[in-house]
Design a protein around this motif. Sequence first.
Motif, mmCIF file in Angstrom:
data_model
loop_
_atom_site.group_PDB
_atom_site.id
_atom_site.type_symbol
_atom_site.label_atom_id
_atom_site.label_comp_id
_atom_site.label_asym_id
_atom_site.label_seq_id
_atom_site.Cartn_x
_atom_site.Cartn_y
_atom_site.Cartn_z
ATOM 1 N N LYS A 130 22.927 51.530 64.360
ATOM 2 C CA LYS A 130 24.182 51.273 63.654
ATOM 3 C C LYS A 130 25.247 50.845 64.659
ATOM 4 O O LYS A 130 25.564 51.579 65.594
ATOM 5 C CB LYS A 130 24.653 52.514 62.900
ATOM 6 C CG LYS A 130 23.851 52.769 61.647
ATOM 7 C CD LYS A 130 24.524 53.792 60.771
ATOM 8 C CE LYS A 130 23.767 53.964 59.453
ATOM 9 N NZ LYS A 130 24.383 54.967 58.592
ATOM 10 N N GLU A 131 25.757 49.651 64.420
ATOM 11 C CA GLU A 131 26.782 49.133 65.320
ATOM 12 C C GLU A 131 28.066 49.928 65.126
ATOM 13 O O GLU A 131 28.459 50.225 64.001
ATOM 14 C CB GLU A 131 27.043 47.659 64.993
ATOM 15 C CG GLU A 131 27.987 47.005 65.957
ATOM 16 C CD GLU A 131 28.320 45.580 65.521
ATOM 17 O OE1 GLU A 131 29.320 45.040 66.015
ATOM 18 O OE2 GLU A 131 27.583 45.026 64.674
ATOM 19 N N ARG A 132 28.694 50.283 66.209
ATOM 20 C CA ARG A 132 29.919 51.080 66.146
ATOM 21 C C ARG A 132 31.045 50.252 65.512
ATOM 22 O O ARG A 132 31.219 49.081 65.820
ATOM 23 C CB ARG A 132 30.324 51.512 67.555
ATOM 24 C CG ARG A 132 31.485 52.501 67.593
ATOM 25 C CD ARG A 132 31.588 53.095 68.983
ATOM 26 N NE ARG A 132 31.941 52.091 69.964
ATOM 27 C CZ ARG A 132 33.203 51.767 70.284
ATOM 28 N NH1 ARG A 132 34.207 52.368 69.680
ATOM 29 N NH2 ARG A 132 33.460 50.853 71.196
ATOM 30 N N PHE A 133 31.782 50.885 64.569
ATOM 31 C CA PHE A 133 32.893 50.206 63.900
ATOM 32 C C PHE A 133 34.036 50.064 64.897
ATOM 33 O O PHE A 133 34.627 51.041 65.335
ATOM 34 C CB PHE A 133 33.334 51.014 62.675
ATOM 35 C CG PHE A 133 34.402 50.342 61.864
ATOM 36 C CD1 PHE A 133 34.110 49.214 61.113
ATOM 37 C CD2 PHE A 133 35.709 50.832 61.855
ATOM 38 C CE1 PHE A 133 35.091 48.586 60.362
ATOM 39 C CE2 PHE A 133 36.696 50.208 61.108
ATOM 40 C CZ PHE A 133 36.374 49.082 60.359
ATOM 41 N N ASP A 134 34.342 48.821 65.266
ATOM 42 C CA ASP A 134 35.344 48.578 66.298
ATOM 43 C C ASP A 134 36.276 47.452 65.866
ATOM 44 O O ASP A 134 36.151 46.305 66.318
ATOM 45 C CB ASP A 134 34.658 48.236 67.626
ATOM 46 C CG ASP A 134 35.650 48.135 68.776
ATOM 47 O OD1 ASP A 134 36.828 48.525 68.577
ATOM 48 O OD2 ASP A 134 35.268 47.659 69.854
ATOM 49 N N PRO A 135 37.248 47.748 64.984
ATOM 50 C CA PRO A 135 38.153 46.701 64.514
ATOM 51 C C PRO A 135 39.054 46.150 65.617
ATOM 52 O O PRO A 135 39.518 45.022 65.536
ATOM 53 C CB PRO A 135 38.978 47.403 63.428
ATOM 54 C CG PRO A 135 38.872 48.851 63.725
ATOM 55 C CD PRO A 135 37.545 49.055 64.372
ATOM 56 N N THR A 136 39.289 46.938 66.656
ATOM 57 C CA THR A 136 40.168 46.493 67.743
ATOM 58 C C THR A 136 39.586 45.275 68.456
ATOM 59 O O THR A 136 40.290 44.299 68.733
ATOM 60 C CB THR A 136 40.397 47.632 68.767
ATOM 61 O OG1 THR A 136 40.863 48.778 68.075
ATOM 62 C CG2 THR A 136 41.401 47.224 69.823
ATOM 63 N N GLN A 137 38.306 45.338 68.750
ATOM 64 C CA GLN A 137 37.643 44.208 69.416
ATOM 65 C C GLN A 137 37.667 42.971 68.512
ATOM 66 O O GLN A 137 37.926 41.856 68.962
ATOM 67 C CB GLN A 137 36.205 44.585 69.764
ATOM 68 C CG GLN A 137 35.500 43.522 70.598
ATOM 69 C CD GLN A 137 34.080 43.930 70.974
ATOM 70 O OE1 GLN A 137 33.672 45.064 70.749
ATOM 71 N NE2 GLN A 137 33.325 43.000 71.545
ATOM 72 N N PHE A 138 37.433 43.188 67.208
ATOM 73 C CA PHE A 138 37.473 42.084 66.241
ATOM 74 C C PHE A 138 38.883 41.490 66.197
ATOM 75 O O PHE A 138 39.059 40.271 66.209
ATOM 76 C CB PHE A 138 37.072 42.606 64.857
ATOM 77 C CG PHE A 138 37.185 41.584 63.758
ATOM 78 C CD1 PHE A 138 36.144 40.711 63.491
ATOM 79 C CD2 PHE A 138 38.334 41.485 62.986
ATOM 80 C CE1 PHE A 138 36.238 39.763 62.475
ATOM 81 C CE2 PHE A 138 38.452 40.547 61.972
ATOM 82 C CZ PHE A 138 37.398 39.685 61.724
ATOM 83 N N GLN A 139 39.890 42.376 66.175
ATOM 84 C CA GLN A 139 41.281 41.928 66.134
ATOM 85 C C GLN A 139 41.606 41.068 67.351
ATOM 86 O O GLN A 139 42.226 39.998 67.229
ATOM 87 C CB GLN A 139 42.230 43.135 66.100
ATOM 88 C CG GLN A 139 43.704 42.730 66.181
ATOM 89 C CD GLN A 139 44.641 43.921 66.284
ATOM 90 O OE1 GLN A 139 45.425 44.168 65.402
ATOM 91 N NE2 GLN A 139 44.546 44.660 67.374
ATOM 92 N N ASP A 140 41.160 41.503 68.518
ATOM 93 C CA ASP A 140 41.454 40.757 69.750
ATOM 94 C C ASP A 140 40.876 39.351 69.686
ATOM 95 O O ASP A 140 41.527 38.380 70.107
ATOM 96 C CB ASP A 140 40.898 41.506 70.968
ATOM 97 C CG ASP A 140 41.615 42.832 71.197
ATOM 98 O OD1 ASP A 140 42.683 43.036 70.566
ATOM 99 O OD2 ASP A 140 41.112 43.655 71.980
ATOM 100 N N CYS A 141 39.661 39.222 69.130
ATOM 101 C CA CYS A 141 39.015 37.904 69.019
ATOM 102 C C CYS A 141 39.799 36.985 68.087
ATOM 103 O O CYS A 141 40.027 35.810 68.403
ATOM 104 C CB CYS A 141 37.588 38.057 68.502
ATOM 105 S SG CYS A 141 36.485 38.874 69.664
ATOM 106 N N ILE A 142 40.228 37.522 66.943
ATOM 107 C CA ILE A 142 40.964 36.718 65.957
ATOM 108 C C ILE A 142 42.331 36.318 66.506
ATOM 109 O O ILE A 142 42.730 35.151 66.432
ATOM 110 C CB ILE A 142 41.124 37.491 64.626
ATOM 111 C CG1 ILE A 142 39.773 37.697 63.953
ATOM 112 C CG2 ILE A 142 42.085 36.764 63.683
ATOM 113 C CD1 ILE A 142 39.108 36.438 63.439
ATOM 114 N N ILE A 143 43.038 37.278 67.086
ATOM 115 C CA ILE A 143 44.383 36.988 67.603
ATOM 116 C C ILE A 143 44.332 35.971 68.743
ATOM 117 O O ILE A 143 45.171 35.068 68.825
ATOM 118 C CB ILE A 143 45.093 38.291 68.041
ATOM 119 C CG1 ILE A 143 45.470 39.097 66.783
ATOM 120 C CG2 ILE A 143 46.329 37.997 68.886
ATOM 121 C CD1 ILE A 143 46.143 40.417 67.052
ATOM 122 N N GLN A 144 43.344 36.105 69.607
ATOM 123 C CA GLN A 144 43.197 35.152 70.702
ATOM 124 C C GLN A 144 42.976 33.737 70.148
ATOM 125 O O GLN A 144 43.584 32.767 70.609
ATOM 126 C CB GLN A 144 42.023 35.547 71.593
ATOM 127 C CG GLN A 144 41.888 34.644 72.817
ATOM 128 C CD GLN A 144 40.718 35.058 73.694
ATOM 129 O OE1 GLN A 144 40.181 36.155 73.575
ATOM 130 N NE2 GLN A 144 40.305 34.171 74.588
#
Length: 451
Positions: free
Chosen positions: A56-70
């Motif tokens: 199960k992949e760890r739920f990490d919205p912060t990393q996702f947010q960084d990709c989108i914002i960048q």
Amino acid sequence: MYGAAGAPAQSASVPVVHSLRQPSPQATGVSFMNNQKQQKPTLSGQRFKTRKRDEKERFDPTQFQDCIIQGLTETGTDLEAVAKFLDASGAKLDYRRYAETLFDILVAGGMLAPGGTLADDMMRTDVCVFAAQEDLETMQAFAQVFNKLIRRYKYLEKGFEDEVKKLLLFLKGFSESERNKLAMLTGVLLANGTLNASILNSLYNENLVKEGVSAAFAVKLFKSWINEKDINAVAASLRKVSMDNRLMELFPANKQSVEHFTKYFTEAGLKELSEYVRNQQTIGARKELQKELQEQMSRGDPFKDIILYVKEEMKKNNIPEPVVIGIVWSSVMSTVEWNKKEELVAEQAIKHLKQYSPLLAAFTTQGQSELTLLLKIQEYCYDNIHFMKAFQKIVVLFYKAEVLSEEPILKWYKDAHVAKGKSVFLEQMKKFVEWLKNAEEESESETEEGD
């Protein structure tokens, strides 16, 4: 020696020989398996490699947010480029899992904390709705971004709807400018079908209503919605989700009146919405009036009580008499199980309507009300084929009972009738109309002689 049964007796000194046959391999296997089931071995100190699909992949919205914002920072404020970036990123990033984070960023510039505030320690971007210019044209452009994204990734529809419902509940946490932008955007998205009108349920939150936030937000929302479509399209969308009769709930209970709603939204430049709500309220009042009227008739309440009730409702809900006579007629005709034989139904109708003539007469004090009643009778007799021959008899009865007068009958005959059964009913009425005209002429000549 032999026993009693004649069988040879076994000597006590002869030992009993037991079978020495070995058990079959199958039997041994079953025994072993049973033994295995009973004594499960315990494993300690051993580690097994988990298959990749079970991880199960760890739920990490912060990393996702960084990709989108960048990515948004690189595209800048060119919304065409933003739409292309979001389209391409869906193949690399898990939009399904991080839908809420994605929409938080596109609307507010970053992940929202409960209540609608942006977390201080999080990255944020100015390429979002809240940082854009506060005008309808800009919000229409942002609506296209959302529209393209959801058309490309259909599974985002539900997530986006949930996001908007959440954002509406967070309205108090946003600035007035942010609320205005969100309202305009929501109106455009409702107009183009990206959102369903059921999201408006969030505006009925008690705290939002109490502080006037819901009503103010609704003004901006409906303005942009009606600008994109028209009031009929808006009404159809509201009706589809049973929201057409709930708009007054945008105000606290002590202000939920047609008068207050009409004044508020008319002053805000939404006269068509005010008129729509007023009409809806009138329709609701008419339905309630007819229901209560039928109940009173079935109970056999005195006519004077029924008339008093109807007149009070007319005044309270501003229902004109021509509308009321139509309701009274329908109610009177629905209280009877009519005979299916044409030759008997006319007699039954005359007897029934004679009884209710005083009630009908109370609401034909205007020429327009009489004409409305004549048209209702015509339509009823046409729609119920057994009444086709009863039309003239009903009109004559009402004339004698002073429910109808000469002038409306003559006007109906000349040019105010409808197409339904016209030739049949005009033929039925021919002799009576001639009689009325002669009687009128005689009356006029008598008046002249008297002068």
